[in-house]
Design a protein around this motif. Sequence first.
Motif, PDB file in Angstrom:
ATOM      1  N   GLU A 286      59.168 -32.953   0.158  1.00 58.64           N
ATOM      2  CA  GLU A 286      58.582 -32.603   1.453  1.00 58.64           C
ATOM      3  C   GLU A 286      59.244 -33.432   2.557  1.00 58.64           C
ATOM      4  OE1 GLU A 286      55.866 -30.216   2.026  1.00 58.64           O
ATOM      5  OE2 GLU A 286      56.796 -29.690   0.118  1.00 58.64           O
ATOM      6  N   SER A 287      59.486 -32.787   3.697  1.00 58.28           N
ATOM      7  CA  SER A 287      60.158 -33.479   4.793  1.00 58.28           C
ATOM      8  C   SER A 287      59.229 -33.778   5.965  1.00 58.28           C
ATOM      9  CB  SER A 287      61.341 -32.643   5.295  1.00 58.28           C
ATOM     10  OG  SER A 287      60.880 -31.359   5.711  1.00 58.28           O
ATOM     11  N   GLU A 288      58.043 -33.220   5.949  1.00 59.44           N
ATOM     12  CA  GLU A 288      57.118 -33.450   7.067  1.00 59.44           C
ATOM     13  C   GLU A 288      55.672 -33.377   6.570  1.00 59.44           C
ATOM     14  OE1 GLU A 288      57.109 -28.825   8.652  1.00 59.44           O
ATOM     15  OE2 GLU A 288      58.342 -30.325   9.682  1.00 59.44           O
ATOM     16  N   GLY A 289      54.757 -33.745   7.476  1.00 63.85           N
ATOM     17  CA  GLY A 289      53.340 -33.721   7.128  1.00 63.85           C
ATOM     18  C   GLY A 289      52.922 -34.967   6.359  1.00 63.85           C
ATOM     19  N   CYS A 294      57.413 -37.006  -0.439  1.00 66.94           N
ATOM     20  CA  CYS A 294      56.928 -36.766  -1.804  1.00 66.94           C
ATOM     21  C   CYS A 294      57.694 -35.610  -2.448  1.00 66.94           C
ATOM     22  CB  CYS A 294      55.441 -36.411  -1.788  1.00 66.94           C
ATOM     23  SG  CYS A 294      54.359 -37.711  -1.185  1.00 66.94           S
ATOM     24  N   TRP A 295      57.929 -35.730  -3.745  1.00 71.50           N
ATOM     25  CA  TRP A 295      58.447 -34.610  -4.515  1.00 71.50           C
ATOM     26  C   TRP A 295      57.256 -33.825  -5.058  1.00 71.50           C
ATOM     27  CZ3 TRP A 295      63.366 -32.859  -5.131  1.00 71.50           C
ATOM     28  CH2 TRP A 295      64.400 -33.694  -4.678  1.00 71.50           C
ATOM     29  N   LYS A 296      57.269 -32.511  -4.780  1.00 66.96           N
ATOM     30  CA  LYS A 296      56.096 -31.699  -5.094  1.00 66.96           C
ATOM     31  C   LYS A 296      56.500 -30.456  -5.877  1.00 66.96           C
ATOM     32  CE  LYS A 296      53.789 -29.051  -2.124  1.00 66.96           C
ATOM     33  NZ  LYS A 296      52.976 -28.584  -0.980  1.00 66.96           N
ATOM     34  N   GLN A 297      55.671 -30.118  -6.852  1.00 65.63           N
ATOM     35  CA  GLN A 297      55.827 -28.855  -7.579  1.00 65.63           C
ATOM     36  C   GLN A 297      55.062 -27.804  -6.785  1.00 65.63           C
ATOM     37  OE1 GLN A 297      55.322 -29.068 -11.837  1.00 65.63           O
ATOM     38  NE2 GLN A 297      54.468 -27.016 -11.936  1.00 65.63           N
ATOM     39  N   PHE A 310      44.199 -28.656  -4.192  1.00 61.64           N
ATOM     40  CA  PHE A 310      44.835 -29.464  -5.232  1.00 61.64           C
ATOM     41  C   PHE A 310      46.208 -30.003  -4.814  1.00 61.64           C
ATOM     42  CE2 PHE A 310      42.149 -26.331  -7.442  1.00 61.64           C
ATOM     43  CZ  PHE A 310      41.303 -27.191  -8.121  1.00 61.64           C
ATOM     44  N   GLN A 311      46.345 -30.328  -3.504  1.00 60.31           N
ATOM     45  CA  GLN A 311      47.639 -30.810  -3.050  1.00 60.31           C
ATOM     46  C   GLN A 311      48.082 -32.059  -3.804  1.00 60.31           C
ATOM     47  OE1 GLN A 311      49.904 -29.630  -0.734  1.00 60.31           O
ATOM     48  NE2 GLN A 311      48.720 -27.735  -0.759  1.00 60.31           N
ATOM     49  N   SER A 312      47.140 -32.976  -4.052  1.00 58.37           N
ATOM     50  CA  SER A 312      47.523 -34.224  -4.725  1.00 58.37           C
ATOM     51  C   SER A 312      47.979 -33.980  -6.148  1.00 58.37           C
ATOM     52  CB  SER A 312      46.347 -35.212  -4.705  1.00 58.37           C
ATOM     53  OG  SER A 312      45.238 -34.671  -5.399  1.00 58.37           O
ATOM     54  N   ASP A 313      47.438 -32.941  -6.806  1.00 58.44           N
ATOM     55  CA  ASP A 313      47.837 -32.641  -8.174  1.00 58.44           C
ATOM     56  C   ASP A 313      49.244 -32.069  -8.243  1.00 58.44           C
ATOM     57  OD1 ASP A 313      45.461 -33.443  -9.407  1.00 58.44           O
ATOM     58  OD2 ASP A 313      44.488 -31.566  -8.874  1.00 58.44           O
ATOM     59  N   LYS A 314      49.723 -31.504  -7.122  1.00 57.56           N
ATOM     60  CA  LYS A 314      51.052 -30.908  -7.119  1.00 57.56           C
ATOM     61  C   LYS A 314      52.141 -31.953  -6.861  1.00 57.56           C
ATOM     62  CE  LYS A 314      49.126 -26.598  -5.396  1.00 57.56           C
ATOM     63  NZ  LYS A 314      48.999 -25.713  -4.235  1.00 57.56           N
ATOM     64  N   VAL A 315      51.751 -33.116  -6.366  1.00 56.15           N
ATOM     65  CA  VAL A 315      52.718 -34.177  -6.108  1.00 56.15           C
ATOM     66  C   VAL A 315      53.118 -34.815  -7.435  1.00 56.15           C
ATOM     67  CG1 VAL A 315      53.095 -36.423  -5.035  1.00 56.15           C
ATOM     68  CG2 VAL A 315      51.870 -34.636  -3.786  1.00 56.15           C
ATOM     69  N   LEU A 316      54.422 -34.856  -7.688  1.00 54.51           N
ATOM     70  CA  LEU A 316      54.924 -35.470  -8.919  1.00 54.51           C
ATOM     71  C   LEU A 316      55.499 -36.859  -8.668  1.00 54.51           C
ATOM     72  CD1 LEU A 316      56.647 -32.449 -10.713  1.00 54.51           C
ATOM     73  CD2 LEU A 316      54.251 -33.151 -10.727  1.00 54.51           C
ATOM     74  N   VAL A 317      56.122 -37.053  -7.495  1.00 56.78           N
ATOM     75  CA  VAL A 317      56.644 -38.368  -7.136  1.00 56.78           C
ATOM     76  C   VAL A 317      56.165 -38.683  -5.717  1.00 56.78           C
ATOM     77  CG1 VAL A 317      58.684 -39.838  -6.909  1.00 56.78           C
ATOM     78  CG2 VAL A 317      58.714 -37.899  -8.504  1.00 56.78           C
ATOM     79  N   ARG A 318      55.461 -39.795  -5.556  1.00 61.14           N
ATOM     80  CA  ARG A 318      54.951 -40.171  -4.243  1.00 61.14           C
ATOM     81  C   ARG A 318      56.087 -40.665  -3.361  1.00 61.14           C
ATOM     82  NH1 ARG A 318      51.088 -42.608  -7.843  1.00 61.14           N
ATOM     83  NH2 ARG A 318      49.131 -41.426  -7.880  1.00 61.14           N
ATOM     84  N   SER A 319      55.793 -40.751  -2.073  1.00 60.27           N
ATOM     85  CA  SER A 319      56.833 -41.147  -1.113  1.00 60.27           C
ATOM     86  C   SER A 319      57.336 -42.564  -1.379  1.00 60.27           C
ATOM     87  CB  SER A 319      56.296 -41.043   0.321  1.00 60.27           C
ATOM     88  OG  SER A 319      55.128 -41.851   0.472  1.00 60.27           O
ATOM     89  N   ASN A 320      56.506 -43.404  -2.015  1.00 62.13           N
ATOM     90  CA  ASN A 320      56.940 -44.777  -2.339  1.00 62.13           C
ATOM     91  C   ASN A 320      57.690 -44.864  -3.662  1.00 62.13           C
ATOM     92  OD1 ASN A 320      54.865 -44.404  -4.146  1.00 62.13           O
ATOM     93  ND2 ASN A 320      53.534 -46.011  -3.308  1.00 62.13           N
ATOM     94  N   THR A 326      50.761 -36.502 -13.458  1.00 67.21           N
ATOM     95  CA  THR A 326      51.246 -35.167 -13.807  1.00 67.21           C
ATOM     96  C   THR A 326      52.747 -35.180 -14.089  1.00 67.21           C
ATOM     97  OG1 THR A 326      49.522 -34.205 -12.418  1.00 67.21           O
ATOM     98  CG2 THR A 326      51.317 -32.755 -13.071  1.00 67.21           C
ATOM     99  N   ALA A 327      53.505 -35.946 -13.315  1.00 69.93           N
ATOM    100  CA  ALA A 327      54.957 -36.022 -13.531  1.00 69.93           C
ATOM    101  C   ALA A 327      55.265 -36.537 -14.931  1.00 69.93           C
ATOM    102  CB  ALA A 327      55.586 -36.928 -12.481  1.00 69.93           C
ATOM    103  N   LYS A 328      54.611 -37.630 -15.273  1.00 66.93           N
ATOM    104  CA  LYS A 328      54.864 -38.216 -16.593  1.00 66.93           C
ATOM    105  C   LYS A 328      54.366 -37.288 -17.706  1.00 66.93           C
ATOM    106  CE  LYS A 328      53.092 -41.807 -14.547  1.00 66.93           C
ATOM    107  NZ  LYS A 328      52.548 -43.104 -14.098  1.00 66.93           N
ATOM    108  N   ASP A 329      53.304 -36.543 -17.417  1.00 66.63           N
ATOM    109  CA  ASP A 329      52.759 -35.614 -18.409  1.00 66.63           C
ATOM    110  C   ASP A 329      53.724 -34.455 -18.664  1.00 66.63           C
ATOM    111  OD1 ASP A 329      50.634 -35.386 -20.163  1.00 66.63           O
ATOM    112  OD2 ASP A 329      49.550 -33.966 -18.913  1.00 66.63           O
TER     113      ASP A 329
END
Length: 629
Positions: A286-289, A294-297, A310-320, A326-329
């Motif tokens: 994601e580039s904005e907002g 964050c890397w998001k599915q 469920f926006q937080s569930d779609k995030v696989l890698v946080r901006s930090n 979910t990513a590791k799963d």
Amino acid sequence: MIHKQLSQTLEEIAEQLLREAGHAVPEKLPVVIEHPASDRYGEYSTNLAMKLVRVLKKNPLTIADEIKARLVHHPRFAGWFERIEVAAPGFVNMFLHWERWIVTTHHQDALQPVNIRQKAVIEHTSINPNKSAHIGHLRNSCIGDTLARMLKRAGHEVEVHNYIDDLGNQLADTVVGVMRTSVRNRYSRFGDFCWDVYAEINRKYREQPELEQERANVLHHLESGHNNIAWLGMLVAEQLVREHLDDMRQFGIDYDVLVWESSIVREGFWEETFKMLQKTGLFRQESEGKLAGCWKQTADETDPAGETEFQSDKVLVRSNGILTYTAKDIAYHMWKFGLLDKQFRYQPFGHGVWSTHSQGVEQDIGRADMVINVIDHRQEYPQQMVKQALQVLGYDQQAAQLRHVSYGVVSLSRATAESLGVDTSDGRSSYPMSGRQGIGIKVADLVSHMEAVIEAKRSQHEGLDSRSIAAAAIRYYLLKFHLQTEVVFDLEQATEVSGNTGVYLLYSYARACSILEKARSLAHTARSDITAIAAYPTSVGLTPQEYAVLKKLAYWPETLEEVVAGLTPNLLCTYLYELASLFNHFYAMCEILKADEGARRFRLWLAGRYRDTMHDGLSILGLPAPNRM
């Protein structure tokens, strides 16, 4: 297996009737087979004729007569039914030929092993290693272990995984708590100390929100590894996992492998998966907002939740840069199915359990044909994201073999919550457990309490010890509910020993063993002279109590098949309780050892058949089968 063969035969007959009348055969024919409530309608009944009325344009009784005629002359059922009758408005009722059934099934396995033997990986328990296990965790473990036993009984190769989240917020909170709180009490176990530490640090977060930054720092250190905090986290997690395994072992629950989340990250499993996901169209940064960086599915057109939920569930890698669960799963499941070029290495963890470890040895673990995850219903959407990731990567076959066994959480009844010091003045009927508030019933405390109850109620102390009986009673209590039911745990109700309880089943089984032991020589004769036994129902006739037990035993193979196919432990509990109730009524109403020779022979055989069936069922449920109680 009569029920299965009958279902197949009725489908064939329905197809014949439709084709002969010039109609197309639907993909799924409406074949329903029931067990009539009344004995006068036999052991099996079908309303297929009434389902075909609309298409065939005939009187349902006429169609039922045609079905009956074809069943009577079908080679698959030669001699199986004593008679077949048609009843208004269009039922076909079938009466088993008991002599044939007894002789044919005497040495037959109730459930034949599957033709295609698959490897199933079952993941269950997976408790956050941050405090002692509670009864909610125990429900997960009992369900998962029973599913593993079911699939083994059906002939599958089963591998049991316990996923250890040693990089998550919960462990980070306990580590922060160990460093920043002062909890003073006498504890017999480290997990009980951590239980209070975890509650105390969460109280401090509410009072000092700036402390939460320490959690973020600890998470970074845990994930990077090879530093003071990472070593502290590892020591905390390992000790807690050992205590969790000790808790579960007294319920007969074991594992094949512990998969540590840190191994997935540090051994490059996520890195390889990340590269594969980047090549797809549904994984982007994601580039904005608020999710910028964050890397998001992303959701596709089939996503039931849309882009707003469920926006937080779609995030696989946080901006930090920190990975989400979910990513590791996703990476973990790629490995489970053998879709990554990488493999873990393992070292022994004790009691026959392997644990992922970078300095370990190779083992033939993973590479599943099907994967079953036992996770409560709140994790349904993240599980959907894992399945979607497999589909996006082109692994549709594996996605189809990924099954989430969802279940309802365990809460506390008002009386139980009040006994733990929870404010119940709002008058609700149930109260959630909360680790952050230190509210819940620890597994070890529950077993000790139940053991004391059993010990106080026992008049004799032969056979199983009270602790084993207590563990069996708790396990059955957590299994007997429908999976989707929220279990409102009541301490007084859970410690009952009569009615639909595990203790009742154990006593009933032990009673059958006692009868057969008292008539050991007679029992041997009874179980070997199968021809005379088989002739008894027709030549002498059955009492209602004998017939009720015999009929229930006849339904065991199809019940077992249904339980395995549906992965439904509660149905097995219901069947065994009903069977035990019928047997106890038979025992109360019918003389066995003092009956005349023919009746004694048949009734001892019936007791033996009951004992064998109960032993099979208790074994699948993970309960002991004691000769004495």
